[in-house]
Design an enzyme around this catalytic site. Structure first.
Site, short mmCIF file in Angstrom:
data_model
loop_
_atom_site.label_atom_id
_atom_site.label_comp_id
_atom_site.label_asym_id
_atom_site.label_seq_id
_atom_site.Cartn_x
_atom_site.Cartn_y
_atom_site.Cartn_z
N GLY B 71 15.58 -4.45 -8.80
CA GLY B 71 15.12 -2.74 -7.75
C GLY B 71 15.31 -2.90 -6.30
N THR B 72 15.86 -3.33 -5.86
CA THR B 72 16.17 -3.49 -4.73
C THR B 72 17.85 -3.30 -4.60
OG1 THR B 72 14.66 -5.70 -4.16
CG2 THR B 72 16.66 -5.13 -2.34
N SER B 198 12.82 -1.24 -12.33
CA SER B 198 13.30 -2.26 -12.06
C SER B 198 12.49 -3.44 -13.65
CB SER B 198 12.07 -3.29 -10.86
OG SER B 198 12.44 -4.46 -11.17
N GLY B 199 13.25 -3.75 -14.80
CA GLY B 199 12.75 -4.22 -15.80
C GLY B 199 12.08 -5.56 -15.45
N THR B 236 30.27 -7.97 -15.01
CA THR B 236 29.97 -8.90 -16.15
C THR B 236 28.33 -8.66 -16.20
OG1 THR B 236 31.96 -9.90 -16.52
CG2 THR B 236 30.15 -10.37 -18.12
N CYS B 324 -2.25 -13.01 6.63
CA CYS B 324 -1.73 -14.92 6.23
C CYS B 324 -1.19 -14.72 5.11
CB CYS B 324 -3.16 -15.13 5.96
SG CYS B 324 -3.47 -16.06 8.06
#
Lengths: 285, 390
Positions: B71-72, B198-199, B236, B324
């Site tokens: 996705g990025t 995104s998969g 590829t 945190c």
């Protein structure tokens, strides 16, 4: 997920000394809801008002904040106030088998709370690094987001031998929100480093065996371990026999492919600061 | 201990059928789809089939689908392409609650001569479209707005936004990583120019994504090299993962109704029960239109990481908006943008369900979480008055 030691896990799953002491002799409070962590420490003294007979805490914070509070209360019980004040944040972290560097501020919070509690009890000036409390400020506020003064930051930098702004953030939170004070933090590091270098001891000419052993320990504590912490590693001193020093690597250093180089680095430091003939051997301990 | 996995907005379990579909493409059918021999050719056919399956899920044409690594990458490719297509337009619009894949890129652009507008959200996580109307102008190259937020599940009015964007001639990109497979999307009747998927958010493996680029929308590749993906993304093909994603999309289409009925009912029950059992709790984005699987709930006076650690001891996996957990010191940028008070933001927990979630698992959380919150509050110096109530 954080790489917490089993001891940290054990202390946040089963924290010791949670609660309050109704007739506490000293109470120290640091942190706030907005900061994301806060610790209220209660101390009960013996009849002579010398020794700590009981300690309890209330903490709002993450797992390592709870564990650090639990460790602190265990460590100070039975100590005199002066002995308790000698406890450093690193010792709190060591008690827990180490903390991830990003979480070192939790151990600093424990040390702070203790200092505030004892200062309030003794009626002296109250350390004013603690975030957002109504004490009079000493020094200049550097980190506005978390309300931290230059005096406090310099102390933590010196005590823990910090040398990057990122480390200062991990230990104190300073610079961790808006980041506006990072240039100032870098100046403070340079200042502290400058002061330290002036005091840096030269290698002594002649040493008694006892003095040599002390010096080896000091150099490992002050010059070697802080550098390993910076990379998530650590070591433990196993034995000293004459000039032969045995160490065991811990955390990231244990099983690290370059631990051989690290051992040489330790040896070099000890030769430089203690004696020319020192040899360092890595052992499994 | 069997895990109770309620962190599906972080990543999902690969569906068994998906894994079976991809399995032969490692050791047996390992050919390169670009090869001239039959051995590569048979893989090419499966890649084509996967492309059709992905296109089918979002109502697109197969040739509008570009396979990427994640996705990025898709987000970066879309935004950087738009800036290359319109070299003279120096303005970008996004939102304050975007995923870092978009937000970090845009903030970096602002240091390279671009003007970047980050749209605000209200207390429920909703956008003010008037702010978009006044920000956008002829100088705007691209508007990038996520379809649904990963932390709160709040869904944005993508088509309304798209109409505003189109009036000014800018390109419109949406990061639909959290939306695909959870709500129906149809690119055939949409104003979206580019869309990221995104998969691993829909039961395919990690390391595979797509960028949808509408036919006719100008595009400049991020990666150049070979002719793969019609020269829109060199490198590829990750054939096994592409084939897996095709299968995952086919299944997602089939389970879409289940997601919006059974899964949604479990989410709603979890939300209702936790609110009734735990005092000083509130839903982040509770009044907004939300994804059917996501629940972001804030508990005052307890820190989120501690809640997660106690849940984790019981095998329950969730995530938190607290500072945190992330290694940063401020609570999530999404919750802060919504103006969630610090007292709540530090104690926010996200549960995200999937079609593999069971009623029994939800029962366990409903049984355990109230005790965990009580335990945390008993340790806290704040909110002591709540202890009498619960």
């Amino acid at each position: 997920m954080w790489d917490y030691t089993d001891k940290v896990k054990e202390h946040f799953m089963n924290p010791r000394n949670v609660g309050d002491i109704a007739d506490a002799d000293a109470v120290g409070e640091v942190g706030s809801l907005a900061c994301g962590d806060a610790l209220k420490l209660f101390i009960k003294l013996d009849e002579q008002k010398e020794r700590i007979v009981d300690a309890k805490f209330q903490t709002f914070g993450c797992g390592s904040a709870i564990a650090s509070s639990s460790a602190l209360t265990e460590m100070i019980k039975g100590k005199t106030l002066d002995e308790a004040l000698q406890i450093t944040n690193q010792e709190i972290a060591d008690f827990l088998g180490g903390l991830p560097e990003e979480k070192m501020h939790c151990s600093v919070m424990g040390q702070e709370a203790l200092e505030v509690a004892i200062a309030k009890y003794r009626g002296g000036p109250i350390p004013t690094h603690d975030h957002g409390h109504e004490h009079e400020q000493e020094g200049e506020i550097v980190c506005k987001c978390f309300g931290l003064t230059d005096g406090f930051l310099k102390k933590v930098i010196a005590q823990n031998r910090l040398h990057t702004a990122e480390q200062v953030t991990h230990f104190t939170k300073a610079g961790g929100a808006c980041g506006g004070c990072i240039p100032k933090i870098k100046e403070l590091i340079a200042e502290v480093l400058g002061e330290q270098q002036q005091r840096e001891p030269k290698r002594p000419e002649r040493l008694t065996n006892l003095r040599k052993m002390q010096l080896i320990q000091e150099v490992l504590e002050n010059d070697v371990r802080p550098q390993l912490w910076a990379d998530g590693g650590d070591l433990e001193l196993i034995d000293i026999a004459g000039s032969a020093v045995q160490i065991a690597f811990r955390k990231a250093c244990a099983g690290c492919a370059s631990s051989g180089y690290t051992a040489r680095f330790v040896e070099q430091k000890l030769r430089e600061l203690v004696a020319e003939d020192i040899t360092v051997e890595e052992v499994q301990g | 201990m069997k895990e109770i996995y309620l962190d599906n907005n972080a990543t999902t379990r690969v569906d068994d059928d998906v894994f079976e579909e991809m399995r032969p493409y490692f050791c047996e059918l390992y050919g390169n789809p670009s090869s001239m021999h039959y051995f590569g050719g048979q893989v090419q056919k499966k890649v084509d089939e996967a492309r059709q399956r992905v296109a089918g899920l979002i109502g697109a044409h197969p040739e509008e689908i570009i396979f990427t690594a994640c996705g990025t990458e898709s987000d970066n490719a879309a935004i950087r392409s738009a800036l290359e297509v319109f070299p003279n337009k120096r303005h970008v619009i996004t939102t304050r609650v975007e995923h870092p894949a978009v937000l970090t890129l845009c903030r970096g652009l602002s240091k390279h001569g671009y003007r970047v507008t980050e749209l605000n959200v209200d207390g429920e996580g909703r956008l003010d479209l008037d702010e978009l109307r006044s920000a956008i102008d002829e100088n705007t190259a691209i508007v990038s707005v996520m379809y649904a937020n990963n932390e709160t599940g709040v869904i944005f009015p993508i088509e309304e936004i798209g109409r505003i964007v189109k009036e000014k001639g800018a390109l419109f990109h949406t990061d639909a990583v959290q939306a695909v497979g959870k709500i129906p999307l149809n690119m055939a009747e949409s104003t979206v120019d580019m869309l990221s998927l995104s998969g691993h958010k829909l039961h395919a493996p990690k390391g595979i994504g797509i960028l949808y680029v509408r036919k006719g929308v100008p595009f400049r590749p991020l990666l150049v090299g070979g002719h793969q993906e019609k020269s829109r993304r060199a490198g590829t093909e990750n054939t096994a993962s592409i084939i897996a994603l095709g299968k995952a999309c086919e299944l997602a289409g089939r389970y879409l109704e289940d997601e919006n009925t059974r899964v949604k009912a479990m989410r709603d029950r979890l939300e209702r029960e936790l609110l009734s059992l735990i005092p000083a709790a509130r839903i982040n984005g509770g009044k907004a239109d939300r994804l059917p699987n996501t629940l972001s709930i804030a508990f005052e006076f307890v820190e989120g990481e501690l809640i997660l650690l106690y849940l984790s001891e019981l095998g329950i996996c969730a995530s938190s908006g607290s500072a945190c957990t992330s290694g940063s010191l401020e609570p999530s940028h999404v919750l802060r943008a919504m103006g969630v008070p610090f007292t709540c933001a530090h104690g926010s927990i996200r549960f995200s369900l999937s079609r593999f979630t069971t009623d029994g698992e939800i029962d366990t959380v409903i049984r355990e979480l109230p005790q965990i919150i009580r335990r945390g509050r008993e340790m806290s110096p704040f909110g002591r008055e709540l202890l009498q109530k619960s």
